[in-house]
Design a protein around this motif. Sequence first.
Motif, PDB file in Angstrom:
ATOM      1  N   PHE A  88      69.764   3.050  75.772  1.00 21.90           N
ATOM      2  CA  PHE A  88      69.311   2.885  74.194  1.00 21.90           C
ATOM      3  C   PHE A  88      68.211   1.242  74.722  1.00 21.90           C
ATOM      4  CE2 PHE A  88      68.367   1.093  70.530  1.00 21.90           C
ATOM      5  CZ  PHE A  88      67.683   1.902  69.544  1.00 21.90           C
ATOM      6  N   VAL A 134      62.804   8.092  74.082  1.00 22.56           N
ATOM      7  CA  VAL A 134      63.174   6.805  73.137  1.00 22.56           C
ATOM      8  C   VAL A 134      61.889   6.494  73.729  1.00 22.56           C
ATOM      9  CG1 VAL A 134      65.036   4.957  72.486  1.00 22.56           C
ATOM     10  CG2 VAL A 134      65.894   7.468  72.838  1.00 22.56           C
ATOM     11  N   THR A 149      76.657   0.832  67.058  1.00 23.05           N
ATOM     12  CA  THR A 149      77.071   2.154  68.253  1.00 23.05           C
ATOM     13  C   THR A 149      79.054   2.786  67.804  1.00 23.05           C
ATOM     14  OG1 THR A 149      75.991   1.278  69.703  1.00 23.05           O
ATOM     15  CG2 THR A 149      77.687   2.695  70.718  1.00 23.05           C
ATOM     16  N   ILE A 189      66.859  10.314  78.144  1.00 28.62           N
ATOM     17  CA  ILE A 189      67.116   9.530  77.153  1.00 28.62           C
ATOM     18  C   ILE A 189      66.274   8.190  77.210  1.00 28.62           C
ATOM     19  CG2 ILE A 189      68.381   8.728  75.343  1.00 28.62           C
ATOM     20  CD1 ILE A 189      71.186   9.974  75.410  1.00 28.62           C
ATOM     21  N   LEU A 231      73.685  11.067  69.249  1.00 28.95           N
ATOM     22  CA  LEU A 231      73.678  10.675  70.162  1.00 28.95           C
ATOM     23  C   LEU A 231      75.063  10.612  71.317  1.00 28.95           C
ATOM     24  CD1 LEU A 231      70.241   8.723  72.118  1.00 28.95           C
ATOM     25  CD2 LEU A 231      71.399  11.422  71.958  1.00 28.95           C
ATOM     26  N   MET A 260      77.236  12.292  70.417  1.00 24.45           N
ATOM     27  CA  MET A 260      77.867  14.103  70.940  1.00 24.45           C
ATOM     28  C   MET A 260      77.766  14.015  72.870  1.00 24.45           C
ATOM     29  SD  MET A 260      74.112  16.029  71.881  1.00 24.45           S
ATOM     30  CE  MET A 260      72.884  14.969  72.423  1.00 24.45           C
ATOM     31  N   LEU A 261      77.557  12.997  73.572  1.00 21.91           N
ATOM     32  CA  LEU A 261      77.593  12.061  75.010  1.00 21.91           C
ATOM     33  C   LEU A 261      79.381  11.636  74.783  1.00 21.91           C
ATOM     34  CD1 LEU A 261      74.906  10.079  75.769  1.00 21.91           C
ATOM     35  CD2 LEU A 261      74.932  12.624  76.205  1.00 21.91           C
ATOM     36  N   ALA A 319      76.402  16.914  67.421  1.00 20.98           N
ATOM     37  CA  ALA A 319      76.548  16.162  68.421  1.00 20.98           C
ATOM     38  C   ALA A 319      78.120  17.139  69.345  1.00 20.98           C
ATOM     39  CB  ALA A 319      78.372  15.213  68.252  1.00 20.98           C
ATOM     40  N   LEU A 357      71.009  10.888  80.662  1.00 22.17           N
ATOM     41  CA  LEU A 357      70.660   9.168  80.585  1.00 22.17           C
ATOM     42  C   LEU A 357      69.156   9.104  81.339  1.00 22.17           C
ATOM     43  CD1 LEU A 357      74.015   7.602  81.308  1.00 22.17           C
ATOM     44  CD2 LEU A 357      73.707   8.359  79.297  1.00 22.17           C
ATOM     45  N   TRP A 379      68.034   3.178  65.665  1.00 16.90           N
ATOM     46  CA  TRP A 379      69.535   2.983  66.781  1.00 16.90           C
ATOM     47  C   TRP A 379      69.862   3.572  65.287  1.00 16.90           C
ATOM     48  CZ3 TRP A 379      70.849   4.789  70.053  1.00 16.90           C
ATOM     49  CH2 TRP A 379      72.885   4.665  70.704  1.00 16.90           C
ATOM     50  N   THR A 409      75.605   4.523  76.746  1.00 15.43           N
ATOM     51  CA  THR A 409      74.977   5.686  75.671  1.00 15.43           C
ATOM     52  C   THR A 409      73.901   3.754  74.752  1.00 15.43           C
ATOM     53  OG1 THR A 409      76.034   7.560  75.218  1.00 15.43           O
ATOM     54  CG2 THR A 409      74.301   6.885  73.520  1.00 15.43           C
ATOM     55  N   LEU A 449      69.659   7.557  65.364  1.00 13.67           N
ATOM     56  CA  LEU A 449      69.571   7.878  66.934  1.00 13.67           C
ATOM     57  C   LEU A 449      71.138   8.277  67.140  1.00 13.67           C
ATOM     58  CD1 LEU A 449      66.934   7.001  69.304  1.00 13.67           C
ATOM     59  CD2 LEU A 449      67.378   9.297  67.857  1.00 13.67           C
TER      60      LEU A 449
END
Length: 535
Positions: free
Chosen positions: A463, A424, A220, A420, A445, A448-449, A399, A417, A438, A459, A441
Motif C-alpha cells: 500500500f 491502489v 494496520t 494491489i 485487504l 483477506m491476505l 475477507a 500484491l 488506508w 500488505t 482498504l
Amino acid sequence: MPAPSPSDPHSSGEAVTASAPDSAATARTDQPRMGLVFRSLEAVERVGNLLPHPFWLFWILALILGAVSAILAGAGVGVTLPGTDETVTVKSLFSTEGAVMAVDSAMENFAGFAPLPVVVSVILGVAVAERSGVLDALLRLTIVRLPRRWVTFAVAFTAMVSHVMFDASFIVLLPLAALAFKAVGRSPVLGIVVAYASISAGYNASPLVTPSDAILSSLTTAAAQIVDADYVVTPLANYFWAIASSVVLAITVTLIVELVLAKRPGLDADIDPATVTEDARLELTAVERKGLVAASATLLALTLVIVAVLAPANSPFRGEGGGIVDSVILANIAVVIGFAFMLIGIVHGRITGTIPNLRAVPDAMAGGLGTLAPVLVLFFAISQFLAYFKWTGIGSVIAVGGAEVLRGSGMPPLVILLAIIVLVSGLNLIVTSGSAMWSILAPVLVPMLMYIDIPPETTQLVFRIADSCTNAITPMSGYFVLALGMMQRYRKDAGIGTFMSFTIPLAFAMLTVWIALFIVWYLLGLPIGPGIGIR
C-alpha cells in the motif's frame, strides 16, 4: 500519499494562485501542447473535484454501508472464520440494534481510534522541534554549498528525510531546493521539481521513522485484529524497507533528472530575471551549527540509553520471553519518537534562542496540536465508519470470501500484491489522503491476505508503494498547486501541463524502480523491519 494536511490545502492553493497567473487559464494556454496523458489527468482532476470533502465522504460511505448491510442481513449472509468454529453473520446498520450501537459507541469509537494517541504523541514532539528550527536547520545543512554534480541527489535524499516533518516538508523544502539549484548555477525550476517529486512520489520512504509510519501501522493493527485480536504492527514494521527505498528512490530521481529532464531545450529560457532576491536562506549561522551539534549529541545519548536498557537479557523493558521486537520501547515507539523530537528541539532552541525557556515548550506543543485540528476532525468521521464496518461483519465476509477466491485462483502471492499496487496507484489519483484511503482498504485487504498467509506488514508495504508515486502527478493535491505557484515565480507562463511534463517521468520511473525493488526483496525473502519477514 500525504496524510490529511495540518493546513487547508484549498486555502493554500488560493494563496498561491492569487500571487501568480491563473493556473486554470495557463492550463488552457498549454492545452494544444498537451498529449493524451495530460488530458486524461485533467479528466481525473474534474472527477476528483466532484468528490466531497473526506469528512463527508466517510459519512456517505456509512450510509452506503448501512444499505448494503441491510440487504445482506436480510439474505442471512454469513461465514465461518477459517481455523475456528465461529460464525459471523452480517448485521444491519439500519436496524434498532445498529442505531443504538452507533449512538452508544460514538465517543468510545473516537477515543479508542488507534491512530489518535499515536499521531498526537508524535506531533507534540515534532511541534517543539519545528518551533526550535532544528528541522529547518538540518534540511539546510544537507543542501548547503553542494558541488553542482551532487545537488540533485542531495535535494532528493533530503526530501526523503523531510518526511519526518509531515506535510510541512513541502512548505520548507521547495523554496530551499530552488535556492540550492540556483546557488550552483542551475535552474531553480528543476530544484522545485526534484523536491516536489521526491517528497510526494517518495512519501512513504524515509531513513527516519515518520508520523506516517505511526498512523499507517495503527490502522494496520486495527485491521489485523479482525483476524487475530493480539496482533500488533509497530511503526518500525517497514523500517528496513523504508531506509533502502529512500536511497534507491533518491538515486532514481537523480538519474532521471540528469539524463532526461536537465537536458530539455530551453529549460532556463523563460526564467524571470527579476527573481534575484529570495525569502529563504541556505547558510547556517554559527549558533545554528552549535545547536545542531548539541542536538545531535543529545539524540546519540538518548539512543545509547535505549540500547543500554534493552541490552540485559532480563531487562524489564524487554517483551515476553526477553524479545526486543515486542519490547516496551518498540511497542510504544510513537512516544519515544515524540520524546526524542521534543528533547532535541529543546536543546537546539535553548542554544539558538528560539525556545528561550521551558515555558515555551507547552506553547509550541499547543501550536502543533492547533495545526492538527483538521486531521482530528477527519479522524472522528473515520473512527465511526470503521466501528460500523466492524460491527456489521461485512469485513469478515469480504475477507473470507476474497481469500477463498484468491486461493482458488492459484495466483502466486507476489502477483496478488503487484495487482494491489496497480489498483491502489490508480485510486490514489483521486483519493489523495493516505490515511483516509488506508482506513477504507485496510479492514478488507489486511484480513483477506492474512487468510492466505500474507503478513499485515507486507500488505501495508505494498500500500505504501501504491500510495506514494502517483501523488506527484495528481492535481487533486493541494501541494501540487503550491509547487506550481512556486514554479510560476521563476517561469511566469508555467501551467499544469508544464509542471506535469516534469513530474510524470519522475513518478513513473520511481514507481517502476520501487516495484522492481519490491520484487527482488520478496524473492530474496529479506526482512522488512526488525524481526519481520516479507512473507
